[in-house]
Design a protein around this motif. Structure first.
Motif, PDB file in Angstrom:
ATOM      1  N   LEU A 191      33.761  60.845  49.526  1.00 25.21           N
ATOM      2  CA  LEU A 191      34.367  60.617  48.212  1.00 25.21           C
ATOM      3  C   LEU A 191      34.603  61.909  47.435  1.00 25.21           C
ATOM      4  O   LEU A 191      35.512  61.972  46.607  1.00 25.21           O
ATOM      5  CB  LEU A 191      33.501  59.662  47.388  1.00 25.21           C
ATOM      6  N   VAL A 192      33.786  62.932  47.672  1.00 26.97           N
ATOM      7  CA  VAL A 192      33.951  64.167  46.908  1.00 26.97           C
ATOM      8  C   VAL A 192      34.936  65.130  47.572  1.00 26.97           C
ATOM      9  O   VAL A 192      35.240  66.179  47.010  1.00 26.97           O
ATOM     10  CB  VAL A 192      32.595  64.882  46.695  1.00 26.97           C
ATOM     11  N   GLN A 193      35.434  64.786  48.743  1.00 26.20           N
ATOM     12  CA  GLN A 193      36.392  65.661  49.406  1.00 26.20           C
ATOM     13  C   GLN A 193      37.768  65.527  48.744  1.00 26.20           C
ATOM     14  O   GLN A 193      38.186  64.429  48.379  1.00 26.20           O
ATOM     15  CB  GLN A 193      36.505  65.314  50.890  1.00 26.20           C
ATOM     16  N   PRO A 194      38.507  66.625  48.604  1.00 31.17           N
ATOM     17  CA  PRO A 194      39.845  66.547  48.002  1.00 31.17           C
ATOM     18  C   PRO A 194      40.850  65.921  48.958  1.00 31.17           C
ATOM     19  O   PRO A 194      40.717  66.036  50.181  1.00 31.17           O
ATOM     20  CB  PRO A 194      40.192  68.016  47.724  1.00 31.17           C
ATOM     21  N   PRO A 195      41.860  65.263  48.418  1.00 26.58           N
ATOM     22  CA  PRO A 195      42.869  64.638  49.282  1.00 26.58           C
ATOM     23  C   PRO A 195      43.787  65.655  49.942  1.00 26.58           C
ATOM     24  O   PRO A 195      44.626  65.276  50.772  1.00 26.58           O
ATOM     25  CB  PRO A 195      43.656  63.751  48.307  1.00 26.58           C
ATOM     26  N   THR A 196      43.627  66.921  49.596  1.00 27.63           N
ATOM     27  CA  THR A 196      44.518  67.967  50.109  1.00 27.63           C
ATOM     28  C   THR A 196      43.973  68.645  51.360  1.00 27.63           C
ATOM     29  O   THR A 196      44.490  69.684  51.779  1.00 27.63           O
ATOM     30  CB  THR A 196      44.749  69.017  49.005  1.00 27.63           C
ATOM     31  N   ILE A 197      42.931  68.069  51.957  1.00 27.81           N
ATOM     32  CA  ILE A 197      42.371  68.607  53.200  1.00 27.81           C
ATOM     33  C   ILE A 197      42.315  67.481  54.225  1.00 27.81           C
ATOM     34  O   ILE A 197      41.805  66.392  53.945  1.00 27.81           O
ATOM     35  CB  ILE A 197      40.958  69.181  52.993  1.00 27.81           C
ATOM     36  N   VAL A 198      42.852  67.746  55.408  1.00 27.29           N
ATOM     37  CA  VAL A 198      42.756  66.781  56.505  1.00 27.29           C
ATOM     38  C   VAL A 198      41.372  66.912  57.137  1.00 27.29           C
ATOM     39  O   VAL A 198      40.938  68.022  57.466  1.00 27.29           O
ATOM     40  CB  VAL A 198      43.848  67.035  57.565  1.00 27.29           C
ATOM     41  N   PRO A 199      40.637  65.812  57.303  1.00 30.06           N
ATOM     42  CA  PRO A 199      39.255  65.899  57.791  1.00 30.06           C
ATOM     43  C   PRO A 199      39.088  66.554  59.151  1.00 30.06           C
ATOM     44  O   PRO A 199      38.058  67.160  59.416  1.00 30.06           O
ATOM     45  CB  PRO A 199      38.806  64.433  57.837  1.00 30.06           C
ATOM     46  N   LYS A 200      40.093  66.431  60.030  1.00 31.22           N
ATOM     47  CA  LYS A 200      39.948  66.939  61.389  1.00 31.22           C
ATOM     48  C   LYS A 200      41.288  67.463  61.881  1.00 31.22           C
ATOM     49  O   LYS A 200      42.321  66.820  61.704  1.00 31.22           O
ATOM     50  CB  LYS A 200      39.445  65.827  62.314  1.00 31.22           C
ATOM     51  N   THR A 201      41.254  68.626  62.510  1.00 34.84           N
ATOM     52  CA  THR A 201      42.482  69.237  63.002  1.00 34.84           C
ATOM     53  C   THR A 201      42.839  68.676  64.385  1.00 34.84           C
ATOM     54  O   THR A 201      41.984  68.110  65.079  1.00 34.84           O
ATOM     55  CB  THR A 201      42.326  70.758  63.110  1.00 34.84           C
ATOM     56  N   PRO A 202      44.079  68.843  64.823  1.00 33.13           N
ATOM     57  CA  PRO A 202      44.445  68.397  66.181  1.00 33.13           C
ATOM     58  C   PRO A 202      43.614  69.067  67.270  1.00 33.13           C
ATOM     59  O   PRO A 202      43.442  68.510  68.360  1.00 33.13           O
ATOM     60  CB  PRO A 202      45.926  68.799  66.285  1.00 33.13           C
ATOM     61  N   ALA A 203      43.056  70.245  66.965  1.00 31.88           N
ATOM     62  CA  ALA A 203      42.222  70.945  67.945  1.00 31.88           C
ATOM     63  C   ALA A 203      40.808  70.387  68.005  1.00 31.88           C
ATOM     64  O   ALA A 203      39.995  70.818  68.831  1.00 31.88           O
ATOM     65  CB  ALA A 203      42.174  72.444  67.620  1.00 31.88           C
ATOM     66  N   GLY A 204      40.487  69.437  67.115  1.00 33.26           N
ATOM     67  CA  GLY A 204      39.166  68.819  67.137  1.00 33.26           C
ATOM     68  C   GLY A 204      38.149  69.473  66.236  1.00 33.26           C
ATOM     69  O   GLY A 204      36.970  69.091  66.259  1.00 33.26           O
ATOM     70  N   LEU A 205      38.550  70.433  65.422  1.00 37.83           N
ATOM     71  CA  LEU A 205      37.634  71.070  64.484  1.00 37.83           C
ATOM     72  C   LEU A 205      37.675  70.332  63.148  1.00 37.83           C
ATOM     73  O   LEU A 205      38.712  69.822  62.731  1.00 37.83           O
ATOM     74  CB  LEU A 205      38.007  72.545  64.283  1.00 37.83           C
ATOM     75  N   TYR A 206      36.527  70.294  62.479  1.00 39.52           N
ATOM     76  CA  TYR A 206      36.416  69.571  61.219  1.00 39.52           C
ATOM     77  C   TYR A 206      36.726  70.497  60.049  1.00 39.52           C
ATOM     78  O   TYR A 206      36.474  71.698  60.091  1.00 39.52           O
ATOM     79  CB  TYR A 206      35.010  68.985  61.073  1.00 39.52           C
TER      80      TYR A 206
END
Length: 302
Positions: A191-206
């Motif tokens: 809930l505290v994460q901003p909507p402007t960051i994708v949680p996980k990249t296509p490379a599998g990194l968070y």
């Protein structure tokens, strides 16, 4: 006040019978927390940092990224990507941690029958429930056996045995954002994460506002304890509670004389529960992110 009446199913000597009952359903979060979308979030941060900069007497012509107050850029600047909002993602992190249409199923089968001398009732039950938070679930297996026998016209005996086993896969979802065992509260961290960051990249990194994410942390975003997805997705992360129970009883009845019966009963209830937890080095803990955009090494935490 209330009265509770407990009965025990017994076999019917008149007929044999087999019953099977199956039920299933789904469950969802009834109402999610309404969060700011990308555009409103960026607008909010721009307005707040501009107001903070004006409040400390800053020059309104100083561009974003160059504002400094008390040797800090925090809370008077916003991430540079917000000047190009079209390139920023628009993410609701709740979509990443909650299940849609989590299944709930129950299967029960029973058989009963017997003769004038002996009667039986046997049943088994399997209940499974997927949690609304991913990687959580509950399973329970239960069996029951009831036997009643007429040994002689004056002596009757019987027994009942009901073993059960349950297992619940858990994740931290309650209390403070930092749990007592250095794991992040999955829901609050999302809930505290901003909507402007994708949680996980296509490379599998968070990715997220965690230690190392200087473009966000340097302007005032607060780092969370860990990434909410890692304990949900890492196959080596374990936290579950198991329970075993043996519930049983036996009785004997002897007709001594007319209208006088001696009855003796014996019962037992044995329970054993265990809580098992293992966080591998590939799951972040407080201030030690791993497998992230900012710290791709999986072996920092032991």
């Amino acid at each position: 006040n209330s009265v509770s009446l407990t009965t025990t199913k017994k076999g019917n000597a008149a007929q044999s019978r087999l019953d099977v009952n199956v039920s299933t359903g789904i469950q969802d979060v009834p109402q999610r927390i309404e969060m700011l979308g990308k555009d409103d979030h960026i607008k909010f941060w721009k307005e707040v940092t501009a107001a903070n900069w004006a409040a400390v007497g800053g020059n309104p012509n100083t561009p974003n990224g160059q504002r400094v107050h008390n040797n800090s850029k925090s809370m008077v600047n916003y991430p540079a990507m917000y000047d190009n909002p079209a390139t920023a993602p628009d993410v609701d992190w709740q979509d990443w941690i909650f299940r849609n249409n989590a299944l709930v199923s129950n299967v029960q089968a029973s058989a009963q029958g017997g003769t004038d001398k002996i009667r039986y009732f046997v049943s088994g039950n399997y209940f499974t429930q997927d949690g609304i938070v991913k990687a959580t679930d509950f399973k329970r297996y239960t069996a029951r056996v009831n036997l009643d026998a007429t040994v002689t016209k004056n002596l009757r005996v019987g027994m009942s045995l009901s073993p059960s086993y349950s297992k619940e896969n858990r994740r931290w979802t309650d209390g403070h954002i930092n749990s007592g065992v250095l794991d992040a509260n999955v829901i609050l961290s999302a809930l505290v994460q901003p909507p402007t960051i994708v949680p996980k990249t296509p490379a599998g990194l968070y990715d997220g506002i965690m230690a190392g994410n200087d473009p966000f942390l340097s302007v005032g975003y607060a780092a969370t304890a860990g990434h909410p997805l890692q304990p949900l997705e890492d196959p080596n992360y374990k936290w579950y509670e198991e329970g075993f129970r043996w519930l049983g009883s036996a009785y004997g009845e002897l007709d001594i004389i007319k209208n006088l019966t001696l009855r003796s009963t014996f019962g037992f209830d044995s329970r054993n529960t265990g809580n098992n937890k293992y966080r591998p080095s590939t799951v972040s803990r407080v201030s030690n992110p791993v497998l992230t955009v900012w710290q791709p090494n999986p072996n920092v935490v032991n």
